[in-house]
Write a protein that holds these residues in place. Structure first.
Motif, PDB file in Angstrom:
ATOM      1  N   ARG A  85      79.269 141.933  49.106  1.00  0.00           N
ATOM      2  CA  ARG A  85      80.088 143.040  49.633  1.00  0.00           C
ATOM      3  C   ARG A  85      81.575 142.900  49.342  1.00  0.00           C
ATOM      4  O   ARG A  85      82.309 143.868  49.427  1.00  0.00           O
ATOM      5  CB  ARG A  85      79.911 143.102  51.157  1.00  0.00           C
ATOM      6  N   CYS A  86      82.034 141.705  49.017  1.00  0.00           N
ATOM      7  CA  CYS A  86      83.480 141.475  48.900  1.00  0.00           C
ATOM      8  C   CYS A  86      84.081 142.262  47.730  1.00  0.00           C
ATOM      9  O   CYS A  86      83.703 142.062  46.579  1.00  0.00           O
ATOM     10  CB  CYS A  86      83.768 139.988  48.727  1.00  0.00           C
ATOM     11  N   PRO A  87      85.040 143.140  48.005  1.00  0.00           N
ATOM     12  CA  PRO A  87      85.635 143.920  46.903  1.00  0.00           C
ATOM     13  C   PRO A  87      86.550 143.076  46.020  1.00  0.00           C
ATOM     14  O   PRO A  87      86.963 143.524  44.952  1.00  0.00           O
ATOM     15  CB  PRO A  87      86.451 145.000  47.633  1.00  0.00           C
ATOM     16  N   GLN A  88      86.864 141.891  46.458  1.00  0.00           N
ATOM     17  CA  GLN A  88      87.775 141.028  45.714  1.00  0.00           C
ATOM     18  C   GLN A  88      87.044 139.895  44.986  1.00  0.00           C
ATOM     19  O   GLN A  88      87.672 138.962  44.488  1.00  0.00           O
ATOM     20  CB  GLN A  88      88.812 140.413  46.665  1.00  0.00           C
ATOM     21  N   ASP A  89      85.732 139.948  44.994  1.00  0.00           N
ATOM     22  CA  ASP A  89      84.910 138.924  44.327  1.00  0.00           C
ATOM     23  C   ASP A  89      85.165 137.516  44.856  1.00  0.00           C
ATOM     24  O   ASP A  89      85.136 136.544  44.086  1.00  0.00           O
ATOM     25  CB  ASP A  89      85.136 138.942  42.801  1.00  0.00           C
ATOM     26  N   VAL A  90      85.432 137.412  46.130  1.00  0.00           N
ATOM     27  CA  VAL A  90      85.561 136.067  46.716  1.00  0.00           C
ATOM     28  C   VAL A  90      84.136 135.592  47.023  1.00  0.00           C
ATOM     29  O   VAL A  90      83.403 136.280  47.736  1.00  0.00           O
ATOM     30  CB  VAL A  90      86.402 136.097  48.020  1.00  0.00           C
ATOM     31  N   ASP A  91      83.743 134.477  46.455  1.00  0.00           N
ATOM     32  CA  ASP A  91      82.367 133.997  46.661  1.00  0.00           C
ATOM     33  C   ASP A  91      82.298 133.233  47.987  1.00  0.00           C
ATOM     34  O   ASP A  91      82.324 132.002  48.029  1.00  0.00           O
ATOM     35  CB  ASP A  91      81.951 133.112  45.473  1.00  0.00           C
ATOM     36  N   ILE A  92      82.191 133.991  49.054  1.00  0.00           N
ATOM     37  CA  ILE A  92      82.261 133.408  50.405  1.00  0.00           C
ATOM     38  C   ILE A  92      81.088 132.448  50.664  1.00  0.00           C
ATOM     39  O   ILE A  92      81.272 131.379  51.240  1.00  0.00           O
ATOM     40  CB  ILE A  92      82.303 134.523  51.472  1.00  0.00           C
ATOM     41  N   ALA A  93      79.902 132.836  50.214  1.00  0.00           N
ATOM     42  CA  ALA A  93      78.733 131.982  50.458  1.00  0.00           C
ATOM     43  C   ALA A  93      78.946 130.591  49.843  1.00  0.00           C
ATOM     44  O   ALA A  93      78.623 129.570  50.447  1.00  0.00           O
ATOM     45  CB  ALA A  93      77.487 132.644  49.878  1.00  0.00           C
ATOM     46  N   ARG A  94      79.519 130.571  48.663  1.00  0.00           N
ATOM     47  CA  ARG A  94      79.769 129.294  47.980  1.00  0.00           C
ATOM     48  C   ARG A  94      80.880 128.510  48.699  1.00  0.00           C
ATOM     49  O   ARG A  94      80.848 127.285  48.778  1.00  0.00           O
ATOM     50  CB  ARG A  94      80.163 129.584  46.537  1.00  0.00           C
ATOM     51  N   ILE A  95      81.855 129.256  49.203  1.00  0.00           N
ATOM     52  CA  ILE A  95      82.939 128.602  49.950  1.00  0.00           C
ATOM     53  C   ILE A  95      82.364 127.939  51.205  1.00  0.00           C
ATOM     54  O   ILE A  95      82.761 126.831  51.580  1.00  0.00           O
ATOM     55  CB  ILE A  95      84.034 129.635  50.318  1.00  0.00           C
ATOM     56  N   MET A  96      81.420 128.590  51.844  1.00  0.00           N
ATOM     57  CA  MET A  96      80.780 128.024  53.047  1.00  0.00           C
ATOM     58  C   MET A  96      80.135 126.670  52.704  1.00  0.00           C
ATOM     59  O   MET A  96      80.298 125.688  53.417  1.00  0.00           O
ATOM     60  CB  MET A  96      79.697 128.971  53.600  1.00  0.00           C
ATOM     61  N   ASP A  97      79.399 126.646  51.603  1.00  0.00           N
ATOM     62  CA  ASP A  97      78.739 125.399  51.182  1.00  0.00           C
ATOM     63  C   ASP A  97      79.765 124.321  50.875  1.00  0.00           C
ATOM     64  O   ASP A  97      79.614 123.161  51.241  1.00  0.00           O
ATOM     65  CB  ASP A  97      77.899 125.646  49.922  1.00  0.00           C
ATOM     66  N   THR A  98      80.826 124.730  50.166  1.00  0.00           N
ATOM     67  CA  THR A  98      81.867 123.773  49.781  1.00  0.00           C
ATOM     68  C   THR A  98      82.545 123.198  51.027  1.00  0.00           C
ATOM     69  O   THR A  98      82.828 121.993  51.084  1.00  0.00           O
ATOM     70  CB  THR A  98      82.908 124.464  48.873  1.00  0.00           C
ATOM     71  N   CYS A  99      82.803 124.048  52.008  1.00  0.00           N
ATOM     72  CA  CYS A  99      83.451 123.569  53.240  1.00  0.00           C
ATOM     73  C   CYS A  99      82.567 122.531  53.939  1.00  0.00           C
ATOM     74  O   CYS A  99      83.069 121.538  54.462  1.00  0.00           O
ATOM     75  CB  CYS A  99      83.742 124.728  54.187  1.00  0.00           C
ATOM     76  N   LYS A 100      81.261 122.757  53.936  1.00  0.00           N
ATOM     77  CA  LYS A 100      80.344 121.786  54.544  1.00  0.00           C
ATOM     78  C   LYS A 100      80.452 120.443  53.820  1.00  0.00           C
ATOM     79  O   LYS A 100      80.582 119.390  54.430  1.00  0.00           O
ATOM     80  CB  LYS A 100      78.889 122.270  54.433  1.00  0.00           C
ATOM     81  N   ILE A 101      80.411 120.504  52.491  1.00  0.00           N
ATOM     82  CA  ILE A 101      80.452 119.280  51.682  1.00  0.00           C
ATOM     83  C   ILE A 101      81.778 118.544  51.917  1.00  0.00           C
ATOM     84  O   ILE A 101      81.803 117.330  52.162  1.00  0.00           O
ATOM     85  CB  ILE A 101      80.237 119.609  50.182  1.00  0.00           C
ATOM     86  N   LEU A 102      82.887 119.300  51.882  1.00  0.00           N
ATOM     87  CA  LEU A 102      84.204 118.668  52.060  1.00  0.00           C
ATOM     88  C   LEU A 102      84.335 118.079  53.465  1.00  0.00           C
ATOM     89  O   LEU A 102      84.894 116.992  53.642  1.00  0.00           O
ATOM     90  CB  LEU A 102      85.321 119.691  51.812  1.00  0.00           C
ATOM     91  N   ALA A 103      83.815 118.798  54.472  1.00  0.00           N
ATOM     92  CA  ALA A 103      83.911 118.316  55.852  1.00  0.00           C
ATOM     93  C   ALA A 103      83.192 116.965  55.990  1.00  0.00           C
ATOM     94  O   ALA A 103      83.741 116.013  56.561  1.00  0.00           O
ATOM     95  CB  ALA A 103      83.312 119.342  56.809  1.00  0.00           C
ATOM     96  N   ILE A 104      82.004 116.880  55.433  1.00  0.00           N
ATOM     97  CA  ILE A 104      81.232 115.629  55.538  1.00  0.00           C
ATOM     98  C   ILE A 104      81.933 114.514  54.760  1.00  0.00           C
ATOM     99  O   ILE A 104      82.082 113.394  55.249  1.00  0.00           O
ATOM    100  CB  ILE A 104      79.776 115.838  55.026  1.00  0.00           C
ATOM    101  N   LYS A 105      82.433 114.857  53.562  1.00  0.00           N
ATOM    102  CA  LYS A 105      83.146 113.862  52.740  1.00  0.00           C
ATOM    103  C   LYS A 105      84.353 113.316  53.482  1.00  0.00           C
ATOM    104  O   LYS A 105      84.710 112.149  53.355  1.00  0.00           O
ATOM    105  CB  LYS A 105      83.639 114.532  51.454  1.00  0.00           C
TER     106      LYS A 105
END
Ligand code: SF4
Ligand code: SF4
Length: 194
Positions: A85-105
């Motif tokens: 849905r994002c009109p700006q092509d922000v890949d939010i779903a991927r950002i969510m995954d990345t935030c999880k990975i970074l948080a654990i790291k």
């Protein structure tokens, strides 16, 4: 009359988290203009502490601790509705995954530990069998959560309906492909850390 402009402060974004996300997945979070379409369509926002748009905004403001302690990315079901849905092509779903990975790291623990344990159990299961072996995954999850009788009734019903196989379906070619994927990821992670 007071001079309002003299008292109004500007929030200056600290872009460390923003840059880290861009480095990891090449997504420029700054293109978000806060239309909130992502949040309006998110089927999991009811279970989140910050909506997807709020999390994106917090990332832009460099609020790493808020982001990494948030339940939002852990409750995300990766359905991709926001990204679509994002009109700006922000890949939010991927950002969510990345935030999880970074948080654990970075040593943050998940505020929703069950989800993190489920992720680990599911990934280990796929690594070993090349596909989901439900009974094995349930066993692994029970050992991690110690919730041995939780959802036992549903498990029994599924078993009698033939939805839970006693033995995993193992295909050597499929399993070796999965092993290769997991070992490539481990190799890339090692290179990334070096
Ligand atoms: S839909 Fe895209 S542009 Fe709109 S708030 Fe969400 S991330 Fe930002
Ligand atoms: S991918 Fe996650 S954040 Fe995006 S709409 Fe689906 S549940 Fe919500």
């Amino acid at each position: 009359m007071t001079d309002q402009t003299a008292t109004v402060k500007t929030i200056i974004p600290s872009g460390d988290l923003l840059k880290e996300i861009e480095k990891e997945i090449g997504v420029n979070v700054n293109t978000c203009y806060q239309c909130r379409k992502c949040s309006a369509g998110c089927p999991m926002s009811w279970a989140m502490d910050y909506t997807p748009a709020q999390l994106i905004h917090a990332i832009r403001l460099g609020q790493s601790a808020l982001v990494f302690n948030s339940k939002t990315m852990w409750m995300c079901s990766a359905c991709q509705t926001c990204t679509t849905r994002c009109p700006q092509d922000v890949d939010i779903a991927r950002i969510m995954d990345t935030c999880k990975i970074l948080a654990i790291k970075q040593g943050f623990s998940s505020p929703v530990p069950r989800v993190h344990k489920f992720n680990k159990a599911a990934l280990r299961n796929i690594k070993w069998f090349g596909r989901m072996y439900e009974l094995g995954m349930i066993g692994d999850l029970k050992m991690r959560t110690f919730e041995f009788f939780k959802d036992a009734g549903m498990g029994i019903k599924m078993f009698f309906k033939g939805k839970l196989n006693v033995f995993p379906s193992i295909s050597p070619s499929r399993t070796s492909t999965t092993w290769k994927i997991f070992s490539n990821v481990a190799k890339k992670e090692k290179e990334h850390r070096a």
